[in-house]
Design an enzyme around this catalytic site. Structure first.
Site, PDB file in Angstrom:
ATOM      1  N   HIS A 130       0.873  -1.185   0.000  1.00 29.13           N
ATOM      2  CA  HIS A 130       0.000   0.000   0.000  1.00 29.13           C
ATOM      3  C   HIS A 130       0.906   1.231   0.000  1.00 29.13           C
ATOM      4  O   HIS A 130       2.014   1.197   0.533  1.00 29.13           O
ATOM      5  CB  HIS A 130      -0.835  -0.058   1.278  1.00 29.13           C
ATOM      6  CG  HIS A 130      -1.927   0.952   1.376  1.00 29.13           C
ATOM      7  ND1 HIS A 130      -1.706   2.240   1.783  1.00 29.13           N
ATOM      8  CD2 HIS A 130      -3.264   0.854   1.156  1.00 29.13           C
ATOM      9  CE1 HIS A 130      -2.856   2.897   1.811  1.00 29.13           C
ATOM     10  NE2 HIS A 130      -3.824   2.081   1.425  1.00 29.13           N
TER      11      HIS A 130
ATOM     12  N   ASP B 140       2.767  -4.779   7.898  1.00 26.89           N
ATOM     13  CA  ASP B 140       1.559  -3.966   7.765  1.00 26.89           C
ATOM     14  C   ASP B 140       0.382  -4.936   7.842  1.00 26.89           C
ATOM     15  O   ASP B 140       0.102  -5.669   6.896  1.00 26.89           O
ATOM     16  CB  ASP B 140       1.614  -3.233   6.413  1.00 26.89           C
ATOM     17  CG  ASP B 140       0.280  -2.617   6.025  1.00 26.89           C
ATOM     18  OD1 ASP B 140      -0.709  -2.804   6.751  1.00 26.89           O
ATOM     19  OD2 ASP B 140       0.238  -1.962   4.976  1.00 26.89           O
TER      20      ASP B 140
ATOM     21  N   GLN C 141      -4.825  -5.445   6.578  1.00 28.68           N
ATOM     22  CA  GLN C 141      -5.811  -6.344   5.961  1.00 28.68           C
ATOM     23  C   GLN C 141      -5.757  -7.756   6.533  1.00 28.68           C
ATOM     24  O   GLN C 141      -6.462  -8.640   6.048  1.00 28.68           O
ATOM     25  CB  GLN C 141      -5.586  -6.416   4.444  1.00 28.68           C
ATOM     26  CG  GLN C 141      -5.751  -5.087   3.735  1.00 28.68           C
ATOM     27  CD  GLN C 141      -7.176  -4.546   3.791  1.00 28.68           C
ATOM     28  OE1 GLN C 141      -8.129  -5.273   4.092  1.00 28.68           O
ATOM     29  NE2 GLN C 141      -7.335  -3.267   3.523  1.00 28.68           N
TER      30      GLN C 141
ATOM     31  N   LYS D 290     -10.912  -1.128  10.054  1.00 30.48           N
ATOM     32  CA  LYS D 290     -11.030  -2.278   9.154  1.00 30.48           C
ATOM     33  C   LYS D 290     -11.391  -3.542   9.932  1.00 30.48           C
ATOM     34  O   LYS D 290     -11.626  -4.584   9.357  1.00 30.48           O
ATOM     35  CB  LYS D 290      -9.725  -2.487   8.390  1.00 30.48           C
ATOM     36  CG  LYS D 290      -9.417  -1.309   7.465  1.00 30.48           C
ATOM     37  CD  LYS D 290      -8.191  -1.556   6.635  1.00 30.48           C
ATOM     38  CE  LYS D 290      -7.608  -0.289   6.039  1.00 30.48           C
ATOM     39  NZ  LYS D 290      -8.351   0.236   4.900  1.00 30.48           N
TER      40      LYS D 290
ATOM     41  N   CYS E 264      -4.717   2.615  -3.687  1.00 30.25           N
ATOM     42  CA  CYS E 264      -3.451   3.087  -3.077  1.00 30.25           C
ATOM     43  C   CYS E 264      -2.323   2.084  -3.298  1.00 30.25           C
ATOM     44  O   CYS E 264      -1.466   1.883  -2.419  1.00 30.25           O
ATOM     45  CB  CYS E 264      -3.609   3.391  -1.595  1.00 30.25           C
ATOM     46  SG  CYS E 264      -4.780   4.686  -1.262  1.00 30.25           S
TER      47      CYS E 264
HETATM   48  N1  PMP Z   1      -1.997  -0.873   4.475  1.00 29.39           N
HETATM   49  C1  PMP Z   1      -2.943  -1.587   3.876  1.00 29.39           C
HETATM   50  C2  PMP Z   1      -2.594  -2.956   3.359  1.00 29.39           C
HETATM   51  C3  PMP Z   1      -4.219  -1.073   3.732  1.00 29.39           C
HETATM   52  O1  PMP Z   1      -5.172  -1.789   3.135  1.00 29.39           O
HETATM   53  C4  PMP Z   1      -4.512   0.218   4.225  1.00 29.39           C
HETATM   54  C5  PMP Z   1      -5.882   0.844   4.051  1.00 29.39           C
HETATM   55  N2  PMP Z   1      -6.438   0.682   2.796  1.00 29.39           N
HETATM   56  C6  PMP Z   1      -3.494   0.920   4.859  1.00 29.39           C
HETATM   57  C7  PMP Z   1      -2.255   0.346   4.969  1.00 29.39           C
HETATM   58  C8  PMP Z   1      -3.730   2.278   5.435  1.00 29.39           C
HETATM   59  O2  PMP Z   1      -4.645   2.194   6.477  1.00 29.39           O
HETATM   60  P1  PMP Z   1      -5.252   3.498   7.143  1.00 29.39           P
HETATM   61  O3  PMP Z   1      -5.771   4.339   6.007  1.00 29.39           O
HETATM   62  O4  PMP Z   1      -6.349   2.991   8.021  1.00 29.39           O
HETATM   63  O5  PMP Z   1      -4.155   4.159   7.892  1.00 29.39           O
END
Ligand code: PMP
Length: 421
Positions: free
Chosen positions: A138, A215, A218, A241, A379
């Site tokens: 991401h 990270d 997910q 999430k 993203c």
């Molecule tokens: N890493 C991953 C794999 C994600 O899916 C996301 C959110 N789409 C993020 C980081 C960022 O998370 P947040 O916007 O809640 O900080």
């Protein structure tokens, strides 16, 4: 295009590891119509809905407690502090960490990664150091490291993914060497659903005396996570999430590392003693939690994690796997659909494109049918580049989704194909 007949039979009643009807009844937002259709919410990788337990806990905290933490001698402040710290301990247990002081509240995954980039990498790394990451990250696990590169001269090494969207573990092993300071990767890809072998990645990092950051944005909603078993040094996730509030998340960090690290932000709460000449810093976890935190968010997150634990993460994974396979099978049966992300181990994300139809158009038609998916680059622009597309459609599943809803998804996709072809 294949016929519209159902390709997957829903499981016979009682065979699901979860009582999904009972679970759905806990989520008021699911019970609504959109454009005159029953809502089919398949955008859980972006954010998941909240059960009554979380909604009620947040409301009750705001209604009857609502005091600042750690600073008051009065009853409400004490009660707020207890609830806030209880939520930290719930998070510790949920992640399998040893010590609640290893859990730092953040706004979410993004801030957790930025905390490590700022408080560790920016201060520790130099031009001789390398950060190893993967092609499926991401942006929030790419851009902070690019900023570290600009500020320290450290180099980035990107490990490719294969055509199924799996990280090439041999390439990861080759990329890590004596200069590696950090290996950072997603536990589960938000764009493709790939589950990465974070145990092996951590071992590879540690064999080279590098740190490992995972990270977990997910992963945490979908599977059992045990940071001690993984062995990683840092693990980041977001509350929203995993059925909790927005604006709250956590960073797990190994105690010795957090103790050595400099503070992230500066201000109240993170100090031991302040004079104009010199300031000394508080112990963990306060050192990393300057300012008034998202107290209500933390309380809500604690309840969300309890909700997940009560239903059983293994049962949730088994149920979601079934929903993901049903969705995959149904969409794979439609000729115009191409599924991106076909790794062997996947969790809860189905990305696809439709020949000659822009994903945004697909998303708009699906929305008219009551089916909420996401269309875009998620993203993860390097993933889009890898597959030669600008965007994908992404259906992502949660514990409350059903096999029947995958039929609604497939019907809506067929509708979109009929309109645009
Ligand atoms: N890493 C991953 C794999 C994600 O899916 C996301 C959110 N789409 C993020 C980081 C960022 O998370 P947040 O916007 O809640 O900080």
């Amino acid at each position: 295009m294949s016929g519209s007949g159902s390709v997957v039979e829903p499981p016979p009643p009682g065979s699901s590891p979860l009582d999904v009807d009972e679970i759905r009844a806990e989520f008021p937002a699911l019970d609504q119509q959109v454009h005159g259709r029953d809502l089919v919410y398949l955008d859980n990788a972006a954010t998941a809905h909240k059960p009554n337990r979380v909604i009620d806990a947040v409301r009750e905290h705001d209604r009857a407690t609502n005091a600042n933490v750690h600073r008051g001698v009065h009853a409400l402040s004490q009660r707020a502090t207890d609830a806030f710290e209880e939520a930290r301990d719930t998070t510790r247990a949920f992640l399998g960490a040893e010590d609640p002081e290893e859990i730092i509240w953040t706004r979410g995954t993004t801030e957790a990664i930025n905390l490590v980039a700022d408080a560790w990498a920016r201060r520790e790394l130099g031009p001789d150091d390398e950060i190893v990451l993967t092609e499926l990250e991401h942006h929030s696990n790419i851009v902070p490291w690019q900023r570290v590169r600009e500020e320290t001269g450290a180099r980035l090494r990107v490990v490719p993914i294969d055509d199924d969207g799996a990280v090439e573990m041999d390439a990861l092993e080759d990329a890590v060497g004596p200069d590696t300071a950090l290996v950072t990767l997603a536990h589960v890809s938000n764009a493709l659903g790939t589950v990465n072998d974070v145990h092996a990645a951590t071992e590879i990092a540690h064999d080279a005396d590098a740190l490992a950051l995972v990270d977990g944005a997910q992963a945490v909603p979908h599977m059992d996570v045990d940071v001690q078993d993984i062995g990683c040094d840092f693990y980041a996730f977001s509350g929203h999430k995993v059925y909790g509030p927005t604006g709250i998340g956590a960073l797990y960090g190994r105690r010795e590392l957090l103790e050595e690290m400099q503070p992230y932000q500066a201000g109240g709460e993170m100090i031991r003693q302040v004079t104009f000449e010199e300031t000394t810093y508080a112990c963990l976890p306060a050192k990393f939690e300057a300012g008034t935190p998202n107290i209500t968010g933390a309380v809500g997150l604690g309840h969300a994690l309890d909700f997940v634990t009560d239903h059983g993460r293994d049962s949730i994974r088994a149920h979601e796997d079934r929903v993901l396979s049903a969705a995959t099978e149904r969409l794979a049966a439609i000729d115009e659909v191409e599924i991106l992300g076909t790794a062997e181990d996947k969790a809860s994300v189905l990305s696809f494109v439709i020949e000659d139809v822009h994903p945004h158009d697909v998303g708009t038609v699906l929305d008219r049918e009551g089916v909420a998916i996401r269309a875009g680059h998620h993203c993860t622009q390097p993933v889009m580049d890898k597959f030669g597309v600008a965007a994908t459609c992404r259906a992502s599943f949660a514990m409350y989704n059903t096999v029947e809803e995958t039929e609604a998804l497939a019907d809506a996709v067929r509708e979109a194909i009929e309109i645009f072809h």
